[in-house]
Scaffold this active site. Structure first.
Site, mmCIF file in Angstrom:
data_model
loop_
_atom_site.group_PDB
_atom_site.id
_atom_site.type_symbol
_atom_site.label_atom_id
_atom_site.label_comp_id
_atom_site.label_asym_id
_atom_site.label_seq_id
_atom_site.Cartn_x
_atom_site.Cartn_y
_atom_site.Cartn_z
ATOM 1 N N TYR A 36 2.144 -14.414 22.153
ATOM 2 C CA TYR A 36 2.350 -15.826 21.818
ATOM 3 C C TYR A 36 2.577 -15.927 20.321
ATOM 4 O O TYR A 36 1.883 -15.266 19.543
ATOM 5 C CB TYR A 36 1.090 -16.625 22.199
ATOM 6 N N GLU A 46 7.639 -22.827 19.022
ATOM 7 C CA GLU A 46 6.742 -21.909 19.733
ATOM 8 C C GLU A 46 7.574 -20.921 20.555
ATOM 9 O O GLU A 46 8.528 -21.325 21.205
ATOM 10 C CB GLU A 46 5.857 -22.758 20.650
#
Ligand code: ADP
Ligand code: MG
Length: 408
Positions: free
Chosen positions: A119, A207
């Site tokens: 992530y 993101e």
């Protein structure tokens, strides 16, 4: 403004972040063609991904009962079938709420062999007033859970906005993710590209989840951004016509779009007392005081410092098209504008919309007595509030009474 995954990836790719080859499609036939091209280009698998302004698609469910908005396929026919199962259907995920989102497009992309999912994201750290880079080895579909249960698995790197994201910070994060050898330099380059995308596009969030470690046919490893999410600062959009052109009106609340046309700052909420206020600070205070007296605001609505009659009429129309609204509280401070002008606007708007709901008005400031006089002389059943507290209490009571009448 939010972007679709495929749009966020287009921007990331412009800043050097590697993304899988793919094409966005609006029909099953186009998805079949796109998959066919990827297969003949050497891809062993493709993925069909529903494009909506929400994450959690992989684990989502369509209202049709079909499971999953991310599907791996091995043939072009299968790709067409999956696209047909998603397009025109409503996908419900953890992030959409129970109403879900209508899928108008799917992304057809190459589906490489994933060895590990990371992530990474850049956002604003409001406490430090600086950008912050966040990364985790626990990428994939449950990052919110990781943030709750194992916050130590998320590493953060604060960025000095004057210096920008420095190469050593990228290497430090790569090492923290357990990457080795050449992958450290490629991760640092990707992280630099991610930060640059965030900074230069005036984004509030960029993101990549997951950023994947990929095994090639000969076992060679590389990194690839498999999913991306991007939110932009609306106030800076004028600087980015290319990004503004990516706006997907179908994904935005129709009342908010209508409000935007009249320069009204409107945000729908789920209470029953509509507010019409001039100035964002006063609008916030009005919502607070409604809650304080036990009511629930139906919206935030700032008509601006110098609202015109046309704006007030539009504001009434927008407020009244929300079926949850059971009463309206107008709270105006005449600093720049004159209360009598606003009062005339309210009377005209109430008459035009044949208002049947309780309307509570508090006017203060320039020409307030004249304004109140106009309201009184209008022949409309307008309830006047002497102060903010008085008006809010009257609004809460009026809505409660209206509710009691409905129940009888
Ligand atoms: P969401 O976050 O909305 O669930 P993702 O794009 O992250 O959607 O997809 C969910 C999962 O599906 C990913 O974590 C990954 O394991 C898999 N996936 C998504 N896109 C691809 C792709 N192009 N190739 C292989 N697997 C993929
Ligand atoms: Mg994802």
């Amino acid at each position: 403004m939010n972007l679709q995954e495929y749009q966020a990836k287009q921007l990331l790719a412009q800043y050097g972040v590697p993304v899988p080859a793919g094409e966005v499609c609006a029909t099953p036939a186009a998805a079949k063609d796109a998959a066919g091209k990827l297969f003949s280009g050497g891809h062993a698998r493709v993925v069909i991904k529903a494009q909506i302004h929400a994450g959690g698609r992989g684990k989502g469910t369509f209202k049709s009962g079909f499971q999953g908005g991310v599907k791996i396929c091995r043939t072009a026919d299968e790709a067409m079938k999956m696209a047909a199962a998603m397009l025109g259907q409503v996908l419900v995920t953890k992030q959409t709420g129970p109403e879900g989102r209508l899928v108008g497009k799917v992304l057809v992309a190459g589906a490489p062999n994933i060895k590990k999912e990371f992530y990474c994201a850049v956002l604003l750290d409001r406490a430090l007033s600086r950008p912050v880079f966040m990364a985790s080895t626990e990428g994939g579909m449950d990052i919110e859970q990781v943030a709750c249960d194992q916050p130590e698995k998320i590493v953060k790197e604060s960025i000095n906005p004057a210096a920008g994201f420095l190469p050593f910070q990228g290497r430090k994060l790569a090492v923290a993710l357990g990457l080795k050898g050449d992958l450290i330099a490629s991760a640092a380059r990707i992280f630099g590209g991610l930060y640059k995308t965030w900074w230069e596009c005036d984004a509030s969030l960029v993101e990549i989840n997951p950023l994947c470690l990929i095994a090639g046919p000969e076992g060679q490893e590389s990194l690839l951004a498999i999913d991306a999410k991007m939110s932009l600062d609306d106030n800076a959009l004028y600087r980015h016509p290319n990004i503004l052109a990516m706006r997907d009106l179908a994904e935005e609340a129709p009342l908010e779009i209508e409000a935007g046309k009249f320069n009204l700052n409107y945000i729908k909420l789920d209470g029953s007392i509509a507010c019409l206020v001039n100035g964002a600070g006063l609008a916030m205070a009005t919502m607070d005081i409604i809650q304080h007296f036990g009511g629930k605001p139906a919206n935030f609505l700032d008509v601006g410092g110098g609202a015109s009659q046309e704006q007030v009429t539009a504001a009434f129309r927008i407020i009244l098209s929300d079926p949850n609204v059971k009463g309206i509280l107008v709270n105006i401070f005449g600093g720049i504008m004159q209360c009598d002008i606003i009062a005339a606007g309210i009377v005209a708007a109430a008459k035009e919309s044949r208002l049947g709901l309780p309307l509570i008005v508090r006017l203060e400031g320039n020409n307030a007595p004249l304004g109140r006089e106009i309201l009184r002389g209008s022949g409309l059943a307008i309830i006047s509030g002497d102060s903010m507290a008085d008006a809010a209490q009257k609004a809460v009571r009026a809505v409660e009474c209206a509710g009691a009448e409905e129940r009888v």
